[in-house]
Design a protein around this motif. Structure first.
Motif, PDB file in Angstrom:
ATOM      1  N   GLU A  55      76.220 -56.702  46.603  1.00 29.91           N
ATOM      2  CA  GLU A  55      75.018 -55.779  45.807  1.00 29.91           C
ATOM      3  C   GLU A  55      73.427 -56.279  46.100  1.00 29.91           C
ATOM      4  OE1 GLU A  55      77.991 -56.985  44.421  1.00 29.91           O
ATOM      5  OE2 GLU A  55      79.133 -54.730  44.429  1.00 29.91           O
ATOM      6  N   GLY A  79      67.785 -47.398  51.681  1.00 29.23           N
ATOM      7  CA  GLY A  79      67.663 -46.499  50.614  1.00 29.23           C
ATOM      8  C   GLY A  79      69.183 -45.584  51.014  1.00 29.23           C
ATOM      9  N   LEU A  80      69.235 -45.351  52.363  1.00 29.36           N
ATOM     10  CA  LEU A  80      70.354 -44.233  52.623  1.00 29.36           C
ATOM     11  C   LEU A  80      71.431 -44.862  52.224  1.00 29.36           C
ATOM     12  CD1 LEU A  80      69.175 -41.987  55.748  1.00 29.36           C
ATOM     13  CD2 LEU A  80      69.365 -41.873  53.083  1.00 29.36           C
ATOM     14  N   GLN A  81      71.143 -46.166  52.591  1.00 28.25           N
ATOM     15  CA  GLN A  81      72.985 -46.910  52.113  1.00 28.25           C
ATOM     16  C   GLN A  81      73.228 -47.354  50.805  1.00 28.25           C
ATOM     17  OE1 GLN A  81      72.021 -51.258  54.619  1.00 28.25           O
ATOM     18  NE2 GLN A  81      71.905 -49.835  56.475  1.00 28.25           N
ATOM     19  N   ARG A  82      72.035 -46.591  50.167  1.00 26.28           N
ATOM     20  CA  ARG A  82      73.185 -46.817  48.356  1.00 26.28           C
ATOM     21  C   ARG A  82      73.789 -46.201  48.275  1.00 26.28           C
ATOM     22  NH1 ARG A  82      67.156 -48.029  47.826  1.00 26.28           N
ATOM     23  NH2 ARG A  82      67.255 -50.551  47.108  1.00 26.28           N
ATOM     24  N   ARG A  83      73.624 -44.902  49.372  1.00 29.57           N
ATOM     25  CA  ARG A  83      74.055 -44.029  48.712  1.00 29.57           C
ATOM     26  C   ARG A  83      75.409 -43.564  50.190  1.00 29.57           C
ATOM     27  NH1 ARG A  83      70.796 -38.548  47.317  1.00 29.57           N
ATOM     28  NH2 ARG A  83      72.861 -38.057  47.370  1.00 29.57           N
ATOM     29  N   PHE A  84      75.207 -44.125  51.184  1.00 31.90           N
ATOM     30  CA  PHE A  84      76.271 -43.542  52.036  1.00 31.90           C
ATOM     31  C   PHE A  84      76.253 -44.934  52.866  1.00 31.90           C
ATOM     32  CE2 PHE A  84      73.077 -40.050  52.283  1.00 31.90           C
ATOM     33  CZ  PHE A  84      74.407 -38.883  52.058  1.00 31.90           C
ATOM     34  N   ARG A  85      77.572 -45.394  53.236  1.00 34.04           N
ATOM     35  CA  ARG A  85      77.882 -46.071  53.910  1.00 34.04           C
ATOM     36  C   ARG A  85      77.925 -46.588  55.348  1.00 34.04           C
ATOM     37  NH1 ARG A  85      83.905 -46.925  56.042  1.00 34.04           N
ATOM     38  NH2 ARG A  85      83.518 -49.126  55.743  1.00 34.04           N
ATOM     39  N   VAL A  89      75.038 -44.488  58.360  1.00 28.83           N
ATOM     40  CA  VAL A  89      73.733 -44.592  57.777  1.00 28.83           C
ATOM     41  C   VAL A  89      73.030 -45.026  59.312  1.00 28.83           C
ATOM     42  CG1 VAL A  89      71.397 -44.883  57.742  1.00 28.83           C
ATOM     43  CG2 VAL A  89      73.370 -44.918  55.634  1.00 28.83           C
TER      44      VAL A  89
END
Length: 402
Positions: free
Chosen positions: A136, A281-287, A291
């Motif tokens: 995390e 930032g995008l990796q918090r929502r997508f794999r 990304v």
């Protein structure tokens, strides 16, 4: 979060701060300073540009060749001793650089810098960060290190230029050696530590990570995912290296002034930092693999349309911005993907093995592009870069599904 976990996280962030500083100084001194020394070295050593640049290529190749061994040693002994040794070796090499009198001695010095880079720069630093942080927190920790280190060229290119202008390149080398040694030796010696071990309850709370911690290099290499990652990042690294070296020359060939071309090419450094922020930032929502594949695909499009639209200032800037967003994404994506798939136990060994062909691609890609530019020309080079980016994107999509 238990008291032990809070202490571990707190100590881990101290390690991150130390590594952010040492990576900034390390890349600035051991890597970017060479660009400033190139002209003075040619004049004083009565050498050609290819002879001097060959020494730098040798340093990069040695860094790659040493990566697998360094990775195994990192997994066995941790980063403290190895990174401190790299700092000492780098300091001594920079001091020796000030005494170089001919081309053979320059090659010996740059070979030593290649070894020091393998011991003290990103690969071992990433291994230390991966060992300290759980899945995390790894992305943010790696981002912190690379964000700060992303300004290495911004700081050290003008600083080295100032030193060379005022004192000459030999004294500049001594000054950089002092900065490097005073900064990195104590930080690596006193702040880089093996992480605290979690108690049995905490270890059992993450069964996936516990299972991954038993993956070895041999087991990893038997899987399809390992080779998908390897080829993807080799292809992308070659594309990045080619653009870093040849973009300016191609923009001039398209009809832009050298000043404009240099300014636009200089955007790559700033954009690499921006791209890392956006991707994290995008990796918090997508794999992370998805990304990264999307970013690589965007780069492919940007390079493919550069030949027809790059003749205008707006077109050139737009293409460079689109490509530059992904300029530093691969650096942070690779350790995340390796740790996600294989865990922390043998991370450094696996990452070091993958680093060898990746660094070789970085060293040899620009040379191949130079040869190609003298034949079919730079439009063909841009197509090769676009193809490499497409391959990297497609393989990461396959990796995400594997």
């Amino acid at each position: 979060m238990s008291v032990r976990q809070r202490v571990r996280v707190s100590m881990g962030w101290r390690v991150v701060v130390a590594l952010a500083i040492t990576q900034t100084v390390g890349w600035g001194v051991l890597y970017y300073a060479f660009a400033v020394f190139l002209g003075p070295l040619q004049r004083d050593l009565h050498a050609s540009a290819s002879q001097v640049t060959g020494a730098f290529t040798l340093a990069v190749l040695i860094t790659g060749l040493a990566a697998p061994l360094v990775g195994r040693l990192l997994d066995r002994y941790g980063g403290r001793g190895l990174m401190t040794a790299g700092s000492v070796a780098g300091t001594l090499a920079m001091l020796a650089w000030s005494r170089v009198a001919d081309v053979p001695s320059l090659y010996l010095v740059l070979a030593a810098i290649g070894v020091a880079s393998a011991l003290a720069l990103y690969e071992p630093a990433f291994a230390v960060v991966v060992a300290w942080f759980d899945p995390e927190r790894r992305a943010n920790a790696l981002l912190a290190v690379t964000l700060v280190a992303g300004f290495a060229s911004t700081i050290f290119l003008p600083l080295t230029g100032l030193f060379v202008e005022r004192y000459g390149w030999r004294t500049a080398s001594v000054l950089l050696a002092v900065i490097f040694g005073v900064t990195t030796i104590p930080l690596h010696a006193f702040f880089v530590r093996r992480p605290l071990r979690a108690d049995p309850v905490e270890q059992a709370s993450d069964e996936k990570e516990a299972e991954l911690d038993h993956v070895t290099l041999r087991q990893a290499a038997r899987g399809r995912a390992f080779w998908l990652l390897a080829v993807a990042f080799v292809a992308h690294s070659a594309a990045i290296a080619i653009m870093a070296v040849h973009l300016l020359a191609y923009l001039v060939e398209l009809g832009h002034s050298p000043t404009f071309a240099a300014a636009v090419t200089g955007l790559l450094g700033v954009l690499s930092v921006t791209g890392r922020l956006v991707a994290t930032g995008l990796q918090r929502r997508f794999r992370p693999a998805a990304v990264t594949a999307s970013v690589f695909a965007l780069q492919a499009v940007a390079v493919a349309v550069l030949p027809p639209v790059g003749g205008s200032a707006a077109g050139a800037i737009a293409c460079v911005i689109a490509f530059g967003i992904g300029f530093g994404v691969g650096t942070i994506a690779r350790p995340l993907l390796i740790a996600e798939r294989y865990g922390a136990h043998a991370y450094a060994t696996i990452a070091g093995t993958l680093a060898l062909p990746i660094i070789l691609a970085k060293a040899l890609g620009p040379l191949g592009a130079a040869i190609l530019s003298q034949g079919p020309g730079y439009p063909a080079v841009m197509l090769v870069v676009a193809a490499c980016s497409v391959v990297a994107s497609a393989l990461l999509v396959a990796y995400a599904k594997s």
